[in-house]
Write an enzyme that holds these catalytic residues in place. Structure first.
Site, PDB file in Angstrom:
ATOM      1  CG  ASP A 270      -6.207  15.545 -44.839  1.00 58.09           C
ATOM      2  OD1 ASP A 270      -6.021  14.732 -45.768  1.00 58.09           O
ATOM      3  OD2 ASP A 270      -5.914  15.305 -43.658  1.00 58.09           O
TER       4      ASP A 270
ATOM      5  N   GLY B 220      -7.312  19.409 -50.881  1.00 54.49           N
ATOM      6  CA  GLY B 220      -6.289  19.247 -51.902  1.00 54.49           C
ATOM      7  C   GLY B 220      -5.414  18.045 -51.621  1.00 54.49           C
ATOM      8  CG  ASP B 221      -2.838  14.526 -53.619  1.00 53.01           C
ATOM      9  OD1 ASP B 221      -1.732  14.607 -53.025  1.00 53.01           O
ATOM     10  OD2 ASP B 221      -3.236  13.487 -54.168  1.00 53.01           O
ATOM     11  CG  PHE B 222       0.462  16.254 -49.070  1.00 57.28           C
ATOM     12  CD1 PHE B 222       1.253  15.237 -49.564  1.00 57.28           C
ATOM     13  CD2 PHE B 222      -0.282  16.007 -47.925  1.00 57.28           C
ATOM     14  CE1 PHE B 222       1.308  14.006 -48.952  1.00 57.28           C
ATOM     15  CE2 PHE B 222      -0.230  14.770 -47.290  1.00 57.28           C
ATOM     16  CZ  PHE B 222       0.566  13.762 -47.811  1.00 57.28           C
TER      17      PHE B 222
ATOM     18  CG  ASP C 242      -1.912   1.166   1.165  1.00 58.92           C
ATOM     19  OD1 ASP C 242      -2.704   1.193   0.214  1.00 58.92           O
ATOM     20  OD2 ASP C 242      -1.885   2.037   2.051  1.00 58.92           O
TER      21      ASP C 242
END
Length: 619
Positions: free
Chosen positions: A481, A507-509, A88
């Site tokens: 994203d 969007g697409d990086f 304890d």
């Protein structure tokens, strides 16, 4: 090292730990002790005022915990274990005892008292030796305690509440866990660190030496079946002549000679059939835990899938039969699952039934503030199946999505998580839960007040963007994203004062220009891709920003030996899922430099992630 033979004395005894504490279990397992876990049902309601000292209270509580388990096991099958260990841990300020907080307000009260002050951590331990004669239980109790002094730094209100909201204080004595996030609150420790974690291992081993003293040197030479090689002999076994010379005396000769003597005695004992605990190899506790680790994961996955933690959230304790009826499961099967969850520290078990721990309410219930429920579901339904093909992934060196989901390597990133609208939402919810866990650490890793705009590339639901906006009220954040992700992210978009600082752009990086910004955030993006594609992403970032702009990378960083906090488990994970890998800070720096990003800073975050901040220089 000298204590190892003492642990060996218990190898062939039935040892029970009367505690569900994962921390105590880990400390004793790492020491090589074999034991069962049977949590005590003793109600910790002793009158504290009846004890002259705090440690007297802790020792008595530990003793009652251990005796309750010993008596219960004896009544069940009239056979008690050989040894029951009870413990304890309490935190004290003077004579005031601080145990586990009952709620967040209680945690606030405790931590406020500890702020800027020194306090004591006591662990009372009881070692109960059991024997049965004529169906009667006979016990012999050895008790002791350990005290460690801990000093807290001055805690601000923000830091205090941030720690409380993490959920960590709720099952810890004094409201903090020094081995995890609570370590950030501690300025100094005087004494046994493991005692603060929950179990004074060094003192425990010394007490075992009194209970089971090692044989005297003269006894070792009297009978070869009672002998054991000196501990330091095992350090140079690779140099031992396999031919095995005649045994040397213990008190003479070099270390290799001692090793040869020890190995020869052990070989002789085994050849003559005199196998004793001392001649057996160490019990492979850690290996067995690794072998059985998948069972622990599957128990957690199953409990989440059956909504066990949802049913128990904010409810009174429930019996296994009631939970089984609600989820259409067998009573015996549900009881075993609930007992497993209790042993893992996910549930509390009492005479009234089962109830959630604070951590289960916070992380495992599907509507918890920092719920990991969707991440667990994704791990169970997708990642688990991928790992069944790990051997093929190793042999072929390619991801295995085509075997699990029928996708080819070319469309993995866009299609695999989004096999159906339901799977797509589950994946995004999983990422949202993980992002919320890490967002505060990321937002405060560096001083970003010099930036007026930021673009979170691959920012999913905007959980990190919201934390950045909260930390920096002047910062405007764009979440960038894929279109499908942005559409679903509307379900998670922030409300309140930060909402005006955040916008979402689709969007697409790899194909589309990035929104203009002073700071570009790439949180767990680059590890998904091989170096050539990482260069394409960083080239997009460089084209979109001016000198003085920054890029903030958040990843699980390996050290130069390719080791990290959990990082190596990501290596087969990357092989199974994407074409990427984890990297060291040096490797990321070499990827950044060709794109004009220098002045790299590194920060270790809480949890398993790290951050790097680099500044664009030159044209």
């Amino acid at each position: 090292m000298v204590l190892c033979p003492v642990i060996g004395k218990l190898l062939h005894k039935r040892v029970v730990l009367a505690s569900a504490s994962p921390r105590r279990q880990e400390i004793l397992s790492n020491a090589g002790l074999r034991f069962e876990v049977i949590p005590s049902r003793f109600k910790e309601k002793l009158d504290k005022d009846a004890f002259a000292t705090p440690y007297g209270y802790a020792m008595e509580t530990a003793k009652q915990k251990a005796l309750e388990v010993a008596n219960r096991m004896h009544q069940k099958d009239l056979r008690a274990p050989d040894v029951v260990i009870g413990a304890d841990t309490i935190v004290t300020m003077g004579q005031l005892i601080l145990e586990k907080p009952v709620d967040k307000q209680d945690a606030y009260r405790m931590l406020s008292q500890l702020s800027g002050r020194e306090h004591s951590v006591f662990t009372g331990v009881a070692i109960v030796q059991c024997s049965s004669q004529d169906k009667e239980l006979d016990t012999r109790v050895l008790q002791f305690y350990e005290e460690t002094m801990v000093k807290f730094s001055e805690l601000s209100e923000d830091l205090l509440w941030e720690y409380i909201h993490s959920g960590e204080p709720m099952d810890k004595a004094g409201g903090y866990g020094i081995q995890a996030l609570g370590g950030m609150l501690v300025e100094s420790v005087h004494g046994d660190f493991l005692n603060v974690v929950g179990f004074p291992l060094n003192h425990f081993c010394k007490q075992l030496m009194q209970l089971y003293p090692p044989p005297r040197p003269e006894d070792l030479q009297r009978g070869k079946h009672d002998s054991i090689p000196a501990v330091d002999a095992f350090e140079d076994l690779s140099n031992v002549d396999k031919g095995g010379p005649e045994p040397a005396r213990r008190d003479a000769g070099s270390r290799p000679e001692k090793a040869e003597a020890g190995v020869a005695r052990q070989a002789t004992a085994e050849a003559e059939g005199n196998r004793t605990p001392e001649t057996l190899p160490p019990f492979p506790t850690r290996l067995l835990k690794l072998i059985n680790g998948f069972k622990v994961s599957k128990a957690l996955f199953t409990a989440c899938k059956l909504k066990v933690f949802d049913l128990l959230k904010d409810e009174a304790p429930q019996k296994a039969v009631d939970i089984a009826r609600k989820v259409d499961a067998s009573v015996c099967g549900m009881e075993r699952l609930l007992d497993a969850c209790a042993a893992l520290g996910l549930l509390e078990k009492s005479e009234q039934g089962y109830s959630n721990t604070e951590a289960a309410n916070l992380y495992l219930a599907s509507d918890g503030d920092y719920s990991l429920h969707s991440f667990i579901a994704y791990s169970s339904e997708v990642t688990w199946n991928l790992f069944t093909h790990l051997e093929l992934a190793v042999r072929e060196g390619t991801n295995q999505h085509h075997r699990v989901l029928g996708k080819t390597a070319g469309d993995v990133f866009q299609d695999v998580p989004y096999r159906s609208p339901e799977t797509q939402l589950q994946f995004i919810q999983a990422m949202h839960g993980l992002a919320k866990l890490n967002a505060r650490h990321v937002a405060t890793a560096f001083d970003l007040s010099g930036f007026s705009s930021a673009c979170d590339v691959g920012g999913c639901t905007g959980a990190l963007a919201q934390e950045l906006a909260r930390e920096y009220p002047r910062l405007q954040v764009t979440v960038f994203d894929l279109p499908d992700t942005i559409e679903l992210a509307a379900r998670f978009q922030p409300t309140g004062p930060q909402a005006a600082q955040i916008r979402f752009a689709a969007g697409d990086f790899f194909r589309d220009p990035l929104p203009a910004a002073d700071l570009y955030v790439l949180c767990q993006i680059l590890h998904d891709w091989p170096d050539d594609k990482v260069h394409k992403i960083l080239d997009r970032v460089a084209q979109s920003c001016k000198p003085g702009a920054g890029v903030l990378l958040v990843e699980m960083l390996l050290d130069e030996k390719r080791q990290a906090r959990g990082g190596l488990m990501q290596s087969p994970n990357m092989l199974l899922q994407m074409e990427g890998r984890e990297r060291s800070p040096g490797e990321y720096q070499r990827l950044l430099e060709p794109h004009g990003f220098r002045q790299v800073q590194v920060a270790r975050l809480g949890g398993f992630l790290d951050a790097m901040l680099a500044t664009r220089v030159g044209p």
